[in-house]
Design an enzyme around this catalytic site. Structure first.
Site, PDB file in Angstrom:
ATOM      1  N   ARG A 186      39.823  47.514  42.658  1.00 32.57           N
ATOM      2  CA  ARG A 186      40.345  48.759  42.088  1.00 32.57           C
ATOM      3  C   ARG A 186      41.119  48.582  40.784  1.00 32.57           C
ATOM      4  O   ARG A 186      40.887  49.318  39.815  1.00 32.57           O
ATOM      5  CB  ARG A 186      41.252  49.461  43.116  1.00 32.57           C
ATOM      6  N   SER A 187      42.068  47.631  40.765  1.00 39.30           N
ATOM      7  CA  SER A 187      42.923  47.577  39.555  1.00 39.30           C
ATOM      8  C   SER A 187      42.187  47.091  38.307  1.00 39.30           C
ATOM      9  O   SER A 187      42.487  47.595  37.209  1.00 39.30           O
ATOM     10  CB  SER A 187      44.208  46.777  39.809  1.00 39.30           C
TER      11      SER A 187
ATOM     12  N   ASP B  44      40.586  51.735  49.166  1.00 37.75           N
ATOM     13  CA  ASP B  44      40.083  50.368  49.029  1.00 37.75           C
ATOM     14  C   ASP B  44      38.574  50.321  49.330  1.00 37.75           C
ATOM     15  O   ASP B  44      38.162  50.616  50.450  1.00 37.75           O
ATOM     16  CB  ASP B  44      40.853  49.485  50.022  1.00 37.75           C
TER      17      ASP B  44
HETATM   18  P1  4NP Z   1      41.335  45.469  45.759  1.00 33.21           P
HETATM   19  O1  4NP Z   1      40.342  45.234  46.993  1.00 33.21           O
HETATM   20  O2  4NP Z   1      42.736  45.470  46.329  1.00 33.21           O
HETATM   21  O3  4NP Z   1      40.934  46.809  45.246  1.00 33.21           O
HETATM   22  O4  4NP Z   1      41.085  44.329  44.807  1.00 33.21           O
HETATM   23  C1  4NP Z   1      40.483  44.223  47.937  1.00 33.21           C
HETATM   24  C2  4NP Z   1      40.064  42.952  47.639  1.00 33.21           C
HETATM   25  C3  4NP Z   1      40.163  41.946  48.584  1.00 33.21           C
HETATM   26  C4  4NP Z   1      40.680  42.239  49.830  1.00 33.21           C
HETATM   27  C5  4NP Z   1      41.109  43.517  50.128  1.00 33.21           C
HETATM   28  C6  4NP Z   1      41.010  44.508  49.180  1.00 33.21           C
HETATM   29  N1  4NP Z   1      40.754  41.211  50.807  1.00 33.21           N
HETATM   30  O5  4NP Z   1      41.154  41.516  51.951  1.00 33.21           O
HETATM   31  O6  4NP Z   1      40.431  40.045  50.513  1.00 33.21           O
END
Ligand code: 4NP
Length: 156
Positions: free
Chosen positions: A17-18, A126
């Site tokens: 997302r970021s 997410d």
């Molecule tokens: P983000 O997504 O926070 O949008 O980069 C995710 C990336 C990895 C994980 C969770 C959310 N993970 O659990 O590894």
């Protein structure tokens, strides 16, 4: 605004997302002629040093932007002074950002979609554990936020 705003977009892993929020903001700022610094980070450290998720790279590419060279990093104490604004992509990350804030933090910390009229309090969901369709939703949300942010920052 006297100095150029410096914006940090923060999610959990800094691979989905970021980086997309940063990319959407950079493009909108460029289109509108707003001088601003933009970066992104994660509250977690699991993906530090990794490129964005390939589904995030693919949606950015489909919109004409490459984020392939980005590498994930974790938010640091310095970020709270270097950036004028820190935007959390969801409530859990907002809480994590507040709980890690040093006492001399000068950044304005908020939830990203609080800047979009009618979407206050909502998360950018997410997309990591879902499919490609989730990344379209992410792109729509961060693009909407980017337009609102640039408009509001340009007026301040
Ligand atoms: P983000 O997504 O926070 O949008 O980069 C995710 C990336 C990895 C994980 C969770 C959310 N993970 O659990 O590894």
């Amino acid at each position: 605004m006297s100095e150029a705003p410096a914006l940090l977009f923060v999610c959990l892993g800094n691979i989905c997302r970021s980086p997309l929020a940063e990319a959407a903001f950079r493009r909108e700022a460029h289109l509108q002629g707003l001088a601003a610094i933009a970066d992104s980070a994660g509250t977690g450290n699991w993906h530090v040093g990794e490129p964005p998720d390939q589904r995030a790279c693919a949606i950015a590419r489909a919109k004409g932007i490459s984020i392939d060279d980005r590498r994930a990093r974790q938010i640091s104490r310095e970020d709270y002074r270097r950036f004028t604004h820190i935007f959390a992509l969801d409530e859990d990350n907002l809480n994590a950002i507040f709980s890690c804030a040093p006492s001399d933090s000068s950044a304005h910390i908020s939830l990203l979609l609080d800047w979009v009229p009618g979407r206050e309090g909502q998360p950018v969901v997410d997309p990591y554990f879902g499919d490609e369709a989730g990344f379209e939703v992410t792109w729509r949300d961060v693009s909407e936020a980017a337009r609102s942010l640039v408009e509001r920052l340009a007026r301040s």
